[in-house]
Design a protein around this motif. Structure first.
Motif, PDB file in Angstrom:
ATOM      1  N   UNK A  11     113.248  -4.622  97.414  1.00 32.98           N
ATOM      2  CA  UNK A  11     114.676  -4.727  97.139  1.00 32.98           C
ATOM      3  C   UNK A  11     114.837  -5.356  95.757  1.00 32.98           C
ATOM      4  N   UNK A  12     115.802  -4.886  94.968  1.00 37.54           N
ATOM      5  CA  UNK A  12     116.135  -5.517  93.690  1.00 37.54           C
ATOM      6  C   UNK A  12     117.464  -6.243  93.853  1.00 37.54           C
ATOM      7  N   UNK A  13     117.426  -7.571  93.747  1.00 39.08           N
ATOM      8  CA  UNK A  13     118.666  -8.347  93.823  1.00 39.08           C
ATOM      9  C   UNK A  13     119.246  -8.474  92.413  1.00 39.08           C
ATOM     10  N   UNK A  14     120.454  -7.964  92.258  1.00 38.73           N
ATOM     11  CA  UNK A  14     121.064  -7.904  90.932  1.00 38.73           C
ATOM     12  C   UNK A  14     120.750  -6.596  90.235  1.00 38.73           C
ATOM     13  N   UNK A  15     120.677  -5.522  91.007  1.00 40.41           N
ATOM     14  CA  UNK A  15     120.215  -4.228  90.487  1.00 40.41           C
ATOM     15  C   UNK A  15     121.168  -3.620  89.461  1.00 40.41           C
ATOM     16  N   UNK A  16     122.464  -3.956  89.516  1.00 37.61           N
ATOM     17  CA  UNK A  16     123.420  -3.330  88.583  1.00 37.61           C
ATOM     18  C   UNK A  16     123.663  -4.165  87.329  1.00 37.61           C
ATOM     19  N   UNK A  36     116.067  -0.239  97.947  1.00 35.64           N
ATOM     20  CA  UNK A  36     117.481  -0.635  97.908  1.00 35.64           C
ATOM     21  C   UNK A  36     117.684  -1.733  96.879  1.00 35.64           C
ATOM     22  N   UNK A  37     118.958  -1.973  96.576  1.00 37.15           N
ATOM     23  CA  UNK A  37     119.322  -3.066  95.682  1.00 37.15           C
ATOM     24  C   UNK A  37     120.549  -3.775  96.207  1.00 37.15           C
ATOM     25  N   UNK A  38     120.783  -4.985  95.685  1.00 32.34           N
ATOM     26  CA  UNK A  38     122.008  -5.706  96.040  1.00 32.34           C
ATOM     27  C   UNK A  38     122.834  -5.984  94.797  1.00 32.34           C
ATOM     28  N   UNK A  39     124.131  -5.950  94.988  1.00 31.17           N
ATOM     29  CA  UNK A  39     125.097  -6.333  93.967  1.00 31.17           C
ATOM     30  C   UNK A  39     126.405  -6.601  94.703  1.00 31.17           C
ATOM     31  N   UNK A  40     126.713  -7.873  94.993  1.00 29.92           N
ATOM     32  CA  UNK A  40     127.888  -8.188  95.803  1.00 29.92           C
ATOM     33  C   UNK A  40     129.164  -7.537  95.261  1.00 29.92           C
ATOM     34  N   UNK A  44     127.695   0.395  98.653  1.00 31.19           N
ATOM     35  CA  UNK A  44     128.117   1.786  98.794  1.00 31.19           C
ATOM     36  C   UNK A  44     127.864   2.617  97.556  1.00 31.19           C
ATOM     37  N   UNK A  45     127.608   1.961  96.418  1.00 32.13           N
ATOM     38  CA  UNK A  45     127.286   2.689  95.193  1.00 32.13           C
ATOM     39  C   UNK A  45     125.799   3.048  95.200  1.00 32.13           C
ATOM     40  N   UNK A  46     125.384   3.782  94.179  1.00 36.25           N
ATOM     41  CA  UNK A  46     123.975   4.082  93.973  1.00 36.25           C
ATOM     42  C   UNK A  46     123.587   3.766  92.537  1.00 36.25           C
ATOM     43  N   UNK A  47     122.321   3.425  92.336  1.00 36.61           N
ATOM     44  CA  UNK A  47     121.788   3.243  90.995  1.00 36.61           C
ATOM     45  C   UNK A  47     120.467   3.989  90.913  1.00 36.61           C
ATOM     46  N   UNK A  48     120.394   4.979  90.033  1.00 39.40           N
ATOM     47  CA  UNK A  48     119.184   5.804  89.891  1.00 39.40           C
ATOM     48  C   UNK A  48     118.726   6.343  91.254  1.00 39.40           C
ATOM     49  N   UNK A  49     119.688   6.698  92.085  1.00 37.04           N
ATOM     50  CA  UNK A  49     119.362   7.234  93.406  1.00 37.04           C
ATOM     51  C   UNK A  49     119.043   6.188  94.458  1.00 37.04           C
ATOM     52  N   UNK A  50     119.081   4.912  94.063  1.00 34.09           N
ATOM     53  CA  UNK A  50     118.788   3.803  94.986  1.00 34.09           C
ATOM     54  C   UNK A  50     120.103   3.281  95.563  1.00 34.09           C
ATOM     55  N   UNK A  51     120.238   3.192  96.889  1.00 35.62           N
ATOM     56  CA  UNK A  51     121.483   2.685  97.468  1.00 35.62           C
ATOM     57  C   UNK A  51     121.690   1.201  97.170  1.00 35.62           C
ATOM     58  N   UNK A  52     122.934   0.849  96.864  1.00 35.02           N
ATOM     59  CA  UNK A  52     123.286  -0.536  96.553  1.00 35.02           C
ATOM     60  C   UNK A  52     124.066  -1.131  97.733  1.00 35.02           C
ATOM     61  N   UNK A  53     123.693  -2.333  98.118  1.00 35.31           N
ATOM     62  CA  UNK A  53     124.339  -3.037  99.223  1.00 35.31           C
ATOM     63  C   UNK A  53     124.912  -4.357  98.711  1.00 35.31           C
TER      64      UNK A  53
END
Length: 286
Positions: A11-16, A36-40, A44-53
């Motif tokens: 998981x990448x925290x702070x992916x965006x 997956x990644x997190x960005x409070x 529901x968004x995606x980054x480079x095809x990776x779902x963001x939570x």
């Protein structure tokens, strides 16, 4: 290889964020298994095809993950680390300038939860040919059987590059972090390399300040059977000098290059005079 292998689900925290997005692209290009990644607020968004939570809790409800890399700004890094430590097995904290008392709480909580924390203020970890959770340039690494553990990101790159140029390779390389308080220490990493059948020798890169290298020397003498080659940066620094890292401060006659080198040599470690010598010593050993 240690910690980061084919079973690591990241998981990448702070992916965006600026740093998170830049380095996520690089990690994906190296085939790191990022699920997956997190960005409070951006769930529901995606980054480079990776779902963001919005949180790791949301991710663990949806999929099986066991590792995290944190690109969260220092004021919020402790909360992000606690969230990851409570649910995952490995947490890599890239963030610099985390307050010391926050780092102390992170390290203590990680020990209580049985979570492996690398950092803060680390270049991360790379297992060549498998993936990286970090910010290191990948082209200098080559799959092999030398484990590298370091307090300095730049020297990690220099030594890894010279090992590669010498026709050798690395099993796993990681930086424990340059701050006064970090998660895993030299001894814990060296023990993992000792247990790893894919690692035949270890390079340990220390620097002035603190007593991490002296403690490692004691541990090596009693517990490590594989060859260890060390280098200590900052040999010419005067007492009281800070050397780049917050953790690299000499106090009186403790934490000097001389005390560290003496302790390591007494433990049977070959200590290089220059970082460039590590590769040639490794060639002789292997």
């Amino acid at each position: 290889m240690i910690f980061l292998n084919e079973d690591t689900k990241c998981v990448v925290q702070g992916i965006t964020g600026k740093q998170g997005s830049f380095h996520t692209r690089s990690m994906l290009e190296y085939d790191t298994n990022i699920l997956a990644g997190t960005s409070p607020g951006k769930g529901g968004q995606e980054f480079e095809g990776i779902p963001v939570y919005n949180s790791i809790g949301e991710i663990t409800e949806q999929m099986d993950v066991n590792a995290s890399i944190i690109f969260i700004p220092a004021p919020f890094a402790k909360d992000a680390a606690f969230e990851a430590i409570s649910q995952l097995e490995l947490v890599v904290i890239i963030t610099e300038h985390i307050p010391v008392h926050d780092s102390m709480e992170i390290a203590q909580y990680a020990r209580r939860m049985g979570c492996k924390v690398i950092g803060p203020n680390t270049p991360g970890i790379i297992t060549p040919g498998v993936g990286k959770l970090g910010i290191m340039p990948t082209h200098i690494f080559n799959p092999g059987d030398i484990g590298i553990v370091s307090r300095s990101g730049t020297l990690t790159y220099e030594v890894a590059s010279q090992i590669t140029q010498a026709g050798l390779g690395q099993s796993t390389c990681l930086g424990i972090g340059g701050d006064p308080v970090v998660g895993m220490d030299f001894a814990e990493i060296l023990q993992k390399f000792e247990e790893d059948p894919g690692t035949k020798a270890m390079a340990m890169i220390g620097e002035i300040g603190g007593n991490a290298e002296e403690k490692a020397a004691e541990y090596i003498a009693e517990n490590i059977t594989k060859p260890v080659v060390a280098y200590i940066a900052g040999r010419t620094a005067p007492p009281g000098k800070r050397m780049g890292h917050a953790g690299a401060i000499i106090e009186s006659n403790a934490g000097t290059a001389e005390t560290k080198m003496k302790a390591l040599k007494a433990a049977g470690v070959e200590v290089a005079e220059q970082p460039s010598q590590i590769a040639s010593v490794m060639k002789d050993i292997l």
